[in-house]
Design an enzyme around this catalytic site. Structure first.
Site, short mmCIF file in Angstrom:
data_model
loop_
_atom_site.label_atom_id
_atom_site.label_comp_id
_atom_site.label_asym_id
_atom_site.label_seq_id
_atom_site.Cartn_x
_atom_site.Cartn_y
_atom_site.Cartn_z
N GLU A 49 0.87 -1.18 0.00
CA GLU A 49 0.00 0.00 0.00
C GLU A 49 0.91 1.24 0.00
OE1 GLU A 49 -3.09 1.00 2.99
OE2 GLU A 49 -3.60 -1.15 2.94
N ASP A 60 -5.91 8.80 10.48
CA ASP A 60 -4.60 8.29 10.89
C ASP A 60 -4.23 8.67 12.31
OD1 ASP A 60 -3.79 8.53 7.55
OD2 ASP A 60 -3.39 6.74 8.76
#
Ligand SMILES: O=P(O)(O)OC[C@@H](O)[C@@H](O)c1c[nH]c2ccccc12
Length: 268
Positions: A49, A60
């Site tokens: 990724e 995040d």
């Protein structure tokens, strides 16, 4: 055949689970990111990724937020990520690539050009965690035209939406193991096993799990019930720990080797 489909097909024959690392492109710099991708392949990663750093990474946790800040000092954008993917291929990295990006940079780039460029750079899939439901039809239609898999996330709280998400999925379905943001965890959503089996019942596609996974034991646990395991923050944190070694020519190789060893032990 899409490289992601090919990889999962190979792994299924070997009864193996895909190790899918995430890393932030440009952290600590573009050249090192390319070297780390090579190390990930050597460590046994199956799909990578490639994370586009973003100024407002809502989903995040602190580790990836810090990595994004470091990377954004180098003005990393979609073009830089495409360049990194191209250079990794030139260094004979054959892993399937997934571009991970928030939606705004894709809109700025232009949907049609975005998928055209992904195809031209042999990027096989894309994850856009904040893609609004009301816009995903249009994005999916374009992704299908370019044979790029638009990989959906499904969270434990999306119970009644699992079927509709899985029906439209391509590549694999990404099960988020916990509520909240990315980051290493010692425990996961209560009932995670039932949630994952619900998702598996809703699709013939491979099912991967991510969020919080950082140890060999956790990888082994999820390998029993999933086709793929995504590891991001633990690897990004390891890269952060190696920064002093990576930033000096004399010790860079040692730093890269430490990253490789950390990733390799996840699936031993
Ligand atoms: O960092 P973790 O806890 O290992 O989780 C994977 C995650 O990093 C990666 O898939 C990812 C990075 N940023 C995201 C934002 C949303 C969903 C997923 C992600």
């Amino acid at each position: 055949m899409n490289l992601i489909d090919q990889k999962f097909k190979e792994l299924k024959k070997q009864d193996k689970t895909a190790l899918i690392p995430f890393l932030t492109m440009g952290d600590p710099d573009i050249e090192t990111s390319i070297q780390i991708i090579k190390e990930l392949e050597a460590a046994g990663a199956d799909i990578v990724e490639l994370g586009l750093p973003y100024s407002d990474p809502l989903a995040d946790g602190p580790v990836i937020q810090r990595a994004s800040e470091r990377a954004l000092k180098h003005n990393i954008n979609i073009h830089s990520c495409l360049e990194i993917a191209k250079k990794a291929r030139q260094k004979n990295v054959s892993l399937p690539f997934i571009l991970f990006t928030y939606y705004n940079p894709v809109l700025q780039f232009g949907l049609e050009s975005f998928f055209e460029e992904l195809q031209a750079h042999q990027i096989s899939g894309v994850i856009i965690p904040d893609l609004p439901i009301e816009e995903d039809e249009e994005v999916r239609a374009i992704s299908e035209r370019y044979q790029i898999h638009l990989i959906p996330l499904v969270a434990p709280t999306s119970k009644d939406r699992i079927t509709s998400i899985s029906k439209k999925a391509a590549g694999f379905v990404y099960c988020v193991s916990s509520l909240g943001v990315t980051g290493v965890r010692s425990s996961f959503y209560d009932g995670i096993d039932d949630f994952i089996s619900l998702v598996k019942q809703s699709t013939d596609l491979p099912v991967a799990v991510g969020f919080g996974i950082s140890t060999n034991e956790q990888f082994a646990k999820f390998s029993k019930i999933c086709d793929g395991v995504v590891v991001g923050s633990a690897i990004v944190r390891n890269i952060e720990e190696q920064l002093p070694l990576l930033q000096s020519a004399e010790t860079k190789e040692k730093g890269l080797l430490q990253i490789r060893e950390f990733v390799a032990q996840l699936k031993e």
